[in-house]
Design a protein around this motif. Structure first.
Motif, PDB file in Angstrom:
ATOM      1  N   UNK A   1      -8.388  -3.514 -13.123  1.00 30.85           N
ATOM      2  CA  UNK A   1      -8.070  -2.239 -12.486  1.00 30.85           C
ATOM      3  C   UNK A   1      -6.842  -1.610 -13.111  1.00 30.85           C
ATOM      4  N   UNK A   2      -6.388  -0.510 -12.527  1.00 34.71           N
ATOM      5  CA  UNK A   2      -5.229   0.203 -13.089  1.00 34.71           C
ATOM      6  C   UNK A   2      -3.930  -0.580 -12.843  1.00 34.71           C
ATOM      7  N   UNK A   3      -3.301  -1.000 -13.924  1.00 34.17           N
ATOM      8  CA  UNK A   3      -2.095  -1.832 -13.832  1.00 34.17           C
ATOM      9  C   UNK A   3      -0.934  -1.120 -13.164  1.00 34.17           C
ATOM     10  N   UNK A   4      -0.763   0.163 -13.413  1.00 34.67           N
ATOM     11  CA  UNK A   4       0.375   0.869 -12.825  1.00 34.67           C
ATOM     12  C   UNK A   4       0.271   0.909 -11.301  1.00 34.67           C
ATOM     13  N   UNK A   5      -0.925   1.129 -10.793  1.00 35.92           N
ATOM     14  CA  UNK A   5      -1.122   1.150  -9.341  1.00 35.92           C
ATOM     15  C   UNK A   5      -0.873  -0.227  -8.741  1.00 35.92           C
ATOM     16  N   UNK A   6      -1.427  -1.245  -9.384  1.00 32.82           N
ATOM     17  CA  UNK A   6      -1.244  -2.606  -8.892  1.00 32.82           C
ATOM     18  C   UNK A   6       0.229  -3.006  -8.913  1.00 32.82           C
ATOM     19  N   UNK A   7       0.933  -2.629  -9.969  1.00 31.89           N
ATOM     20  CA  UNK A   7       2.349  -2.970 -10.072  1.00 31.89           C
ATOM     21  C   UNK A   7       3.158  -2.264  -8.987  1.00 31.89           C
ATOM     22  N   UNK A   8       2.872  -1.003  -8.733  1.00 35.24           N
ATOM     23  CA  UNK A   8       3.575  -0.273  -7.672  1.00 35.24           C
ATOM     24  C   UNK A   8       3.330  -0.921  -6.313  1.00 35.24           C
ATOM     25  N   UNK A   9       2.102  -1.343  -6.072  1.00 40.23           N
ATOM     26  CA  UNK A   9       1.773  -1.987  -4.802  1.00 40.23           C
ATOM     27  C   UNK A   9       2.475  -3.340  -4.701  1.00 40.23           C
TER      28      UNK A   9
ATOM     29  N   UNK B   1       9.274  -4.777   0.912  1.00 41.41           N
ATOM     30  CA  UNK B   1       9.189  -4.621   2.367  1.00 41.41           C
ATOM     31  C   UNK B   1       7.967  -5.282   3.007  1.00 41.41           C
ATOM     32  N   UNK B   2       7.326  -6.189   2.336  1.00 40.78           N
ATOM     33  CA  UNK B   2       6.179  -6.883   2.929  1.00 40.78           C
ATOM     34  C   UNK B   2       4.956  -5.984   3.027  1.00 40.78           C
ATOM     35  N   UNK B   3       4.169  -6.208   4.076  1.00 40.12           N
ATOM     36  CA  UNK B   3       2.909  -5.476   4.219  1.00 40.12           C
ATOM     37  C   UNK B   3       3.119  -3.984   4.423  1.00 40.12           C
ATOM     38  N   UNK B   4       4.149  -3.609   5.129  1.00 39.53           N
ATOM     39  CA  UNK B   4       4.433  -2.177   5.329  1.00 39.53           C
ATOM     40  C   UNK B   4       4.772  -1.540   3.980  1.00 39.53           C
ATOM     41  N   UNK B   5       5.579  -2.206   3.180  1.00 37.12           N
ATOM     42  CA  UNK B   5       5.912  -1.702   1.848  1.00 37.12           C
ATOM     43  C   UNK B   5       4.694  -1.586   0.964  1.00 37.12           C
ATOM     44  N   UNK B   6       3.786  -2.563   1.079  1.00 38.58           N
ATOM     45  CA  UNK B   6       2.544  -2.520   0.311  1.00 38.58           C
ATOM     46  C   UNK B   6       1.745  -1.273   0.656  1.00 38.58           C
ATOM     47  N   UNK B   7       1.589  -1.005   1.938  1.00 41.71           N
ATOM     48  CA  UNK B   7       0.809   0.158   2.372  1.00 41.71           C
ATOM     49  C   UNK B   7       1.482   1.471   1.991  1.00 41.71           C
ATOM     50  N   UNK B   8       2.791   1.556   2.179  1.00 39.88           N
ATOM     51  CA  UNK B   8       3.506   2.789   1.845  1.00 39.88           C
ATOM     52  C   UNK B   8       3.481   3.029   0.334  1.00 39.88           C
TER      53      UNK B   8
END
Length: 79
Positions: free
Chosen positions: A29-37, A44-51
């Motif tokens: 998949x797209x590495x930039x998106x995965x890295x940002x997530x 910040x844990x799961x909240x940070x992942x979603x945001x």
């Protein structure tokens, strides 16, 4: 992304960033998106992942939707 996260903000160490980058390269998949997530999750844990995921994906999605709407609306006008 490395410049911002490691050098400017100091959120991650160089080694942490490289570990996350390596993990993102293993997943299809797209590495930039995965890295940002991944960075959002590290911060910040799961909240940070979603945001982080939402803030990274939403602007591009809205632009593509806007272009699609314009194409559907105006792309088939008669000459």
């Amino acid at each position: 992304m490395e410049e911002e996260v490691v050098r400017r903000r100091g959120w991650l160490t160089q080694q942490q960033f490289l570990d996350l980058l390596s993990a993102a390269n293993l997943i299809p998949g797209p590495n930039s998106t995965e890295l940002a997530i991944h960075i959002g999750y590290e911060r910040r844990g799961w909240v940070g992942l979603l945001v982080a995921g939402t803030c990274f994906i939403l602007p591009a999605m809205l632009l593509v939707m806007g272009f699609a709407w314009v194409y559907v609306r105006f792309g088939t006008l008669p000459a």
